[in-house]
Design a protein around this motif. Structure first.
Motif, mmCIF file in Angstrom:
data_model
loop_
_atom_site.group_PDB
_atom_site.id
_atom_site.type_symbol
_atom_site.label_atom_id
_atom_site.label_comp_id
_atom_site.label_asym_id
_atom_site.label_seq_id
_atom_site.Cartn_x
_atom_site.Cartn_y
_atom_site.Cartn_z
ATOM 1 N N ALA A 79 0.863 -1.194 0.000
ATOM 2 C CA ALA A 79 0.000 0.000 0.000
ATOM 3 C C ALA A 79 0.900 1.246 0.000
ATOM 4 O O ALA A 79 1.950 1.241 -0.641
ATOM 5 C CB ALA A 79 -0.973 -0.048 1.172
ATOM 6 N N TYR A 89 -6.829 -3.253 -2.839
ATOM 7 C CA TYR A 89 -6.554 -2.352 -1.705
ATOM 8 C C TYR A 89 -7.816 -1.943 -0.944
ATOM 9 O O TYR A 89 -7.860 -0.881 -0.337
ATOM 10 C CB TYR A 89 -5.811 -1.099 -2.191
ATOM 11 C CG TYR A 89 -4.424 -1.407 -2.693
ATOM 12 C CD1 TYR A 89 -3.406 -1.752 -1.813
ATOM 13 C CD2 TYR A 89 -4.127 -1.368 -4.047
ATOM 14 C CE1 TYR A 89 -2.126 -2.050 -2.272
ATOM 15 C CE2 TYR A 89 -2.851 -1.661 -4.514
ATOM 16 C CZ TYR A 89 -1.860 -2.000 -3.617
ATOM 17 O OH TYR A 89 -0.596 -2.292 -4.076
ATOM 18 N N CYS A 106 -7.051 -1.908 3.124
ATOM 19 C CA CYS A 106 -5.852 -1.336 3.747
ATOM 20 C C CYS A 106 -6.180 0.050 4.307
ATOM 21 O O CYS A 106 -7.106 0.724 3.848
ATOM 22 C CB CYS A 106 -4.713 -1.267 2.738
ATOM 23 S SG CYS A 106 -4.957 -0.066 1.435
ATOM 24 N N TYR A 123 -5.816 6.977 -2.380
ATOM 25 C CA TYR A 123 -5.774 5.828 -3.289
ATOM 26 C C TYR A 123 -5.033 6.222 -4.575
ATOM 27 O O TYR A 123 -4.240 5.447 -5.117
ATOM 28 C CB TYR A 123 -7.201 5.367 -3.594
ATOM 29 C CG TYR A 123 -7.281 4.176 -4.501
ATOM 30 C CD1 TYR A 123 -7.051 2.893 -4.017
ATOM 31 C CD2 TYR A 123 -7.578 4.329 -5.859
ATOM 32 C CE1 TYR A 123 -7.113 1.792 -4.865
ATOM 33 C CE2 TYR A 123 -7.645 3.235 -6.707
ATOM 34 C CZ TYR A 123 -7.414 1.971 -6.203
ATOM 35 O OH TYR A 123 -7.469 0.888 -7.043
#
Ligand SMILES: Cc1cc2nc3c(=O)[nH]c(=O)nc-3n(C[C@H](O)[C@H](O)[C@H](O)COP(=O)(O)OP(=O)(O)OC[C@H]3O[C@@H](n4cnc5c(N)ncnc54)[C@H](O)[C@@H]3O)c2cc1C
Length: 393
Positions: free
Chosen positions: A14, A43, A46, A160
């Motif tokens: 991440a 992801y 996370c 992100y």
């Protein structure tokens, strides 16, 4: 034949793992091979993707201020530095500022922190209650003695998007991402020699980085090391309110509640009381915390929030360092080539660029070359000399 030997294996891909992969593969003094082992390429769970995605310079620890100031520089240059095939990634960085509010009781600490932040070059102003009222007419200030407002460099972004930009650039520079989980660590004396993955495959490695977020303590245990970090659930509430709040920064209330603009509304949150904050791995949103605690605090601070509506919510986990709420960075004295970057305690997204660069310096050059983050290593933990961060949100 898939490659089974890498100079560096990074467990967790991440923000922190991908930043380390990016800085390592960008370092002309390195030239080695890098594998990033990340079991969830979506992801979804996370902390990076579930975070409030904000960056501030208003900390009480020098290193945290310096790391975030570098984070700001990095975000400002992100599109150019991380372009791949002419496509410039956009982390949507908005320098909306942070506003830390203080009651008369909290003012001395706010002042001390402000003096430190100014010494460190942070662009933060100390405002009294009258100045707060003039600047933010929608804010109730009757119980406040003042606040500190970040005038530039602080704000929020698409976390992100930052993570994907780092990942794509690391891959373009030669890093290999493997959609697997590290389930075993092989040691020979004071060195890690290989990791085992959940498909049974072994990867020999010259160095291993623990960037596994709340999975970090379990990973450390595979090498026989107890990491004083636990998963602590934090819920985020996306609310809408009929009234606009012009110039609204990320506001940190003296109660610990926070809110900031997001799209057509705001995101808000608060930590549960310490006695209701156990280690926890589920993703159930703490709705009662919103109804009973957070909403009343928000409406107390901003009368317009009486009329807010919670539209969406989610929960993620802090990797909470139980000793001093600061990252534990670098190798453990018992294992030369196992590097830790864990225990961010709610401020790791913004520290990912500085920590990724720091890990690359340690691995490629054997020491810090830019920011000296030596105080944040294992020694303080093992010797009982905590460096306590006072501004944990
Ligand atoms: C609600 C919330 C709000 C937050 N707000 C902010 C904020 O505003 N600003 C800020 O700076 N920080 C914030 N944080 C903290 C920040 O999100 C984290 O500190 C940061 O994202 C940590 O990044 P990471 O890469 O270390 O961990 P993560 O993003 O958690 O990633 C860890 C990765 O490791 C992988 N992994 C786990 N175990 C293994 C294994 N055994 N092998 C291989 N891979 C493994 C996981 O799949 C995961 O992808 C917030 C966190 C939460 C939960």
């Amino acid at each position: 034949m898939p490659q089974t030997q890498f100079d560096v294996v990074i467990a967790g891909g991440a923000a922190v793992g991908s930043a380390a992969a990016y800085f390592l593969t960008a370092d002309p003094g390195f030239g080695g091979s890098v594998a990033v082992v990340e079991p969830d390429p979506t992801y979804q769970r996370c902390a990076t993707a579930l975070s409030a995605a904000s960056i501030r310079h208003q900390f009480s620890t020098e290193e945290n201020i310096r790391m975030s100031r570098f984070g700001t520089e990095f975000l400002r240059a992100f599109g150019d530095a991380l372009a791949v095939d002419g496509v410039r990634p956009d982390p949507a960085f908005h320098e909306g500022g942070y506003l830390f509010l203080a009651t008369p009781a909290g003012l001395p600490v706010l002042r001390d922190n402000h003096a430190l932040q100014r010494r460190e070059g942070a662009d933060v102003a100390l405002l009294d209650a009258a100045a707060l009222r003039a600047r933010f007419p929608w804010l109730r200030v009757d119980d406040l003695a003042g606040g500190t407002l970040g005038l530039s460099g602080e704000g929020w972004l698409d976390a992100y998007g930052m993570l994907q930009g780092l990942r794509r650039k690391a891959i373009a520079q030669g890093a290999t991402y493997l959609p697997r989980r590290v389930t075993g660590i092989e040691r020979a004396g004071a060195r890690v020699t290989a990791v085992r993955l959940d498909d049974g495959q072994a990867l020999a490695c010259g160095a291993l980085v623990n960037a596994a977020g709340v999975g970090a303590p379990a990973l450390a245990r595979l090498a026989g090391i107890e990491l004083p970090v636990q998963a602590r659930k934090r819920s985020v509430f996306y609310v809408q309110c009929p009234e606009r709040l012009p110039g609204c920064p990320m506001v940190i209330d003296p109660s610990g509640a926070y809110f900031r603009p997001e799209g057509q509304g705001f995101i808000a949150g608060i930590a549960p009381p310490p006695d209701q904050d156990p280690e926890c791995f589920d993703f159930d949103v703490q709705h009662a915390l919103f109804e009973d605690v957070l909403w009343p605090l928000l409406a107390r601070r901003v009368p317009a929030f009486e009329a807010l509506r919670c539209v969406r919510s989610w929960a993620g986990h802090y990797d909470m360092n139980l000793v001093d709420q600061n990252v534990i960075l670098g190798p453990h004295p018992d294992l030369d080539n196992l590097y830790f970057a864990n225990g961010f305690s709610g401020h790791g997204m913004q520290q990912a660029p500085a920590v990724g660069r720091a890990l690359a310096e340690l691995i490629a050059h054997g020491g810090y070359r830019t920011l000296d983050l030596g105080r944040l290593g294992w020694r303080r933990i093992l010797e009982g000399r905590p460096i306590v961060e006072k501004n944990v949100v």
